[in-house]
Design an enzyme around this catalytic site. Structure first.
Site, PDB file in Angstrom:
ATOM      1  N   ASP A  57     -67.181 -53.908 -10.704  1.00 35.67           N
ATOM      2  CA  ASP A  57     -68.380 -53.230 -10.051  1.00 35.67           C
ATOM      3  C   ASP A  57     -68.669 -52.284 -11.176  1.00 35.67           C
ATOM      4  OD1 ASP A  57     -69.797 -51.356  -8.895  1.00 35.67           O
ATOM      5  OD2 ASP A  57     -68.627 -50.852  -7.323  1.00 35.67           O
ATOM      6  N   SER A 137     -86.900 -54.271 -17.093  1.00 37.09           N
ATOM      7  CA  SER A 137     -87.692 -54.896 -16.241  1.00 37.09           C
ATOM      8  C   SER A 137     -89.123 -54.703 -16.550  1.00 37.09           C
ATOM      9  CB  SER A 137     -87.736 -54.272 -14.633  1.00 37.09           C
ATOM     10  OG  SER A 137     -88.670 -54.723 -13.865  1.00 37.09           O
ATOM     11  N   TYR A 150     -86.727 -47.857  -8.611  1.00 42.72           N
ATOM     12  CA  TYR A 150     -86.233 -48.716  -9.460  1.00 42.72           C
ATOM     13  C   TYR A 150     -86.801 -48.712 -10.803  1.00 42.72           C
ATOM     14  CZ  TYR A 150     -85.433 -53.647 -10.824  1.00 42.72           C
ATOM     15  OH  TYR A 150     -85.225 -54.716 -11.484  1.00 42.72           O
ATOM     16  N   LYS A 154     -85.041 -48.337 -14.365  1.00 45.18           N
ATOM     17  CA  LYS A 154     -85.216 -49.133 -15.471  1.00 45.18           C
ATOM     18  C   LYS A 154     -85.936 -48.770 -16.768  1.00 45.18           C
ATOM     19  CE  LYS A 154     -83.326 -52.954 -13.504  1.00 45.18           C
ATOM     20  NZ  LYS A 154     -82.317 -53.563 -13.996  1.00 45.18           N
TER      21      LYS A 154
HETATM   22  N1  LIG Z   1     -85.416 -60.996  -9.920  1.00 45.82           N
HETATM   23  C1  LIG Z   1     -86.456 -60.199 -10.506  1.00 45.82           C
HETATM   24  O1  LIG Z   1     -87.578 -60.325  -9.919  1.00 45.82           O
HETATM   25  C2  LIG Z   1     -86.249 -59.118 -11.566  1.00 45.82           C
HETATM   26  C3  LIG Z   1     -87.272 -59.000 -12.362  1.00 45.82           C
HETATM   27  C4  LIG Z   1     -86.766 -57.869 -13.283  1.00 45.82           C
HETATM   28  C5  LIG Z   1     -85.586 -57.462 -13.574  1.00 45.82           C
HETATM   29  N2  LIG Z   1     -84.600 -57.883 -12.849  1.00 45.82           N
HETATM   30  C6  LIG Z   1     -83.162 -57.407 -13.259  1.00 45.82           C
HETATM   31  O2  LIG Z   1     -82.317 -58.509 -13.500  1.00 45.82           O
HETATM   32  C7  LIG Z   1     -81.107 -58.302 -13.145  1.00 45.82           C
HETATM   33  C8  LIG Z   1     -80.299 -59.453 -12.355  1.00 45.82           C
HETATM   34  O3  LIG Z   1     -81.111 -59.563 -11.307  1.00 45.82           O
HETATM   35  P1  LIG Z   1     -81.249 -60.932 -10.589  1.00 45.82           P
HETATM   36  O4  LIG Z   1     -82.532 -61.032 -10.306  1.00 45.82           O
HETATM   37  O5  LIG Z   1     -80.578 -61.874 -11.362  1.00 45.82           O
HETATM   38  O6  LIG Z   1     -80.535 -60.621  -9.218  1.00 45.82           O
HETATM   39  P2  LIG Z   1     -79.406 -61.302  -8.305  1.00 45.82           P
HETATM   40  O7  LIG Z   1     -79.233 -60.819  -7.017  1.00 45.82           O
HETATM   41  O8  LIG Z   1     -79.439 -62.904  -8.326  1.00 45.82           O
HETATM   42  O9  LIG Z   1     -78.008 -61.120  -8.773  1.00 45.82           O
HETATM   43  C9  LIG Z   1     -77.598 -59.988  -9.350  1.00 45.82           C
HETATM   44  C10 LIG Z   1     -76.095 -60.041  -9.471  1.00 45.82           C
HETATM   45  O10 LIG Z   1     -75.735 -58.692  -9.927  1.00 45.82           O
HETATM   46  C11 LIG Z   1     -74.236 -58.571  -9.093  1.00 45.82           C
HETATM   47  N3  LIG Z   1     -74.179 -57.134  -8.964  1.00 45.82           N
HETATM   48  C12 LIG Z   1     -74.916 -56.101  -7.849  1.00 45.82           C
HETATM   49  N4  LIG Z   1     -74.291 -54.905  -7.914  1.00 45.82           N
HETATM   50  C13 LIG Z   1     -73.144 -54.984  -8.816  1.00 45.82           C
HETATM   51  C14 LIG Z   1     -72.277 -54.153  -9.394  1.00 45.82           C
HETATM   52  N5  LIG Z   1     -72.458 -52.859  -8.851  1.00 45.82           N
HETATM   53  N6  LIG Z   1     -71.590 -54.401 -10.193  1.00 45.82           N
HETATM   54  C15 LIG Z   1     -71.354 -55.634 -10.721  1.00 45.82           C
HETATM   55  N7  LIG Z   1     -72.222 -56.896 -10.192  1.00 45.82           N
HETATM   56  C16 LIG Z   1     -73.136 -56.465  -9.351  1.00 45.82           C
HETATM   57  C17 LIG Z   1     -74.676 -59.065  -7.708  1.00 45.82           C
HETATM   58  O11 LIG Z   1     -73.393 -59.517  -7.021  1.00 45.82           O
HETATM   59  C18 LIG Z   1     -75.387 -60.250  -8.105  1.00 45.82           C
HETATM   60  O12 LIG Z   1     -74.402 -61.482  -8.625  1.00 45.82           O
HETATM   61  C19 LIG Z   1     -80.968 -56.931 -12.553  1.00 45.82           C
HETATM   62  O13 LIG Z   1     -80.619 -55.985 -13.425  1.00 45.82           O
HETATM   63  C20 LIG Z   1     -82.415 -56.993 -12.141  1.00 45.82           C
HETATM   64  O14 LIG Z   1     -82.882 -55.493 -11.659  1.00 45.82           O
HETATM   65  C21 LIG Z   1     -84.771 -58.809 -12.059  1.00 45.82           C
END
Ligand SMILES: NC(=O)c1ccc[n+]([C@@H]2O[C@H](COP(=O)([O-])OP(=O)(O)OC[C@H]3O[C@@H](n4cnc5c(N)ncnc54)[C@H](O)[C@@H]3O)[C@@H](O)[C@H]2O)c1
Length: 245
Positions: A57, A137, A150, A154
């Site tokens: 975590d 992001s 959020y 970021k």
């Molecule tokens: N999907 C989008 O639209 C998007 C856009 C811009 C940025 N992001 C960023 O991309 C990154 C990945 O997101 P994603 O879209 O792949 O999401 P996702 O939900 O598919 O994956 C996120 C992963 O992070 C893990 N996680 C959550 N909290 C955690 C913690 N405290 N410690 C360790 N692991 C933890 C979850 O278990 C999950 O496996 C994030 O930082 C998110 O903010 C996502």
């Protein structure tokens, strides 16, 4: 093999972008620590790519320290840390986000980066250099209504990235971020709900006409992690189909 012999930790690697980055790095010869708060997901990805699963975590200093130690124990060191784990905000008014949710967003997105730096940088300094990449992001640089906290979290990642790049350059540690546009991962429905209309409307705001994929983000991370980017530090690279222009 663009990452042959490199040792990488990727947080939040049990799903979405992190899984994509872990997979791409392994394809290019890296030894990968697949770190996630969801141990089952981390093990699934580690099995698929031949990496090592670690339940961590990122909001816990003790668990992040153990995650960094696992890289040394499993593979003998650390070259690349990808701070990718993230916490979304359900789209809505800023004044309706309760304190617990606000704290959770900043704990995962900002404090998670802090713990990564605190525990990985001493190891990278000793090794004589390395690479740190964070998933920020487009919300950091082109915020839209409804995701204020959020976006702010970021924004902190983007500012920290630039500051850290300067501070760590003398140690040959490069620090960069990636700013993905909305991507087709499990997190997406948190941002926009399940509605097909809102999804179509969002895609229409992306000049190249599609959402990002884990492969898009992984390819950017691969470049930033590789020696091809040896003069690149302090950038926050949009992978966004032109949305931020
Ligand atoms: N999907 C989008 O639209 C998007 C856009 C811009 C940025 N992001 C960023 O991309 C990154 C990945 O997101 P994603 O879209 O792949 O999401 P996702 O939900 O598919 O994956 C996120 C992963 O992070 C893990 N996680 C959550 N909290 C955690 C913690 N405290 N410690 C360790 N692991 C933890 C979850 O278990 C999950 O496996 C994030 O930082 C998110 O903010 C996502």
């Amino acid at each position: 093999m663009r990452l042959a012999g490199k040792i990488a930790i990727i947080t939040g690697a049990g799903s979405g972008f992190g899984e994509g980055i872990a997979t791409r790095f392994a394809e290019e010869g890296a030894k990968v620590i697949v770190a996630d708060i969801d141990e089952v997901a981390a093990k699934r990805v580690a099995r698929a790519i031949g990496g090592t699963a670690v339940r961590a975590d990122v909001t816990s200093g003790i668990e992040v320290a153990a995650m960094v130690a696992a890289a040394t124990e499993s593979y003998g060191g650390l070259d690349i840390l990808v701070n990718n784990a993230g916490m979304p905000q359900r789209a809505g008014p800023a004044d309706e986000v309760d304190e617990a949710m606000f704290d959770r967003i900043f704990d995962v997105n900002v404090k998670g980066l802090y713990f990564g730096i605190v525990h990985a940088v001493p190891v990278l300094k000793k090794r004589g250099g390395g690479v740190i990449i964070s998933t920020a992001s487009t919300a950091a640089v082109r915020p839209r209504p409804g995701l204020a906290w959020y976006a702010a979290s970021k924004g902190a990642v983007v500012t920290a990235t630039k500051s850290l790049a300067l501070e760590l350059a003398p140690h040959r540690i490069r620090v960069n971020a990636i700013n993905p546009v909305a991507g087709d991962t499990p997190m997406l429905k948190e941002f926009m709900g399940d509605g097909e209309a809102i999804r179509r409307q969002f895609i229409a705001s992306i000049p190249l006409g599609r959402l990002s994929t884990p492969r898009d983000i992984a390819n950017a991370a691969l470049y930033l992690a590789s020696d091809e980017a040896s003069l690149v530090t302090g950038i926050c690279m949009e992978v966004d189909g032109g949305r931020c222009v």
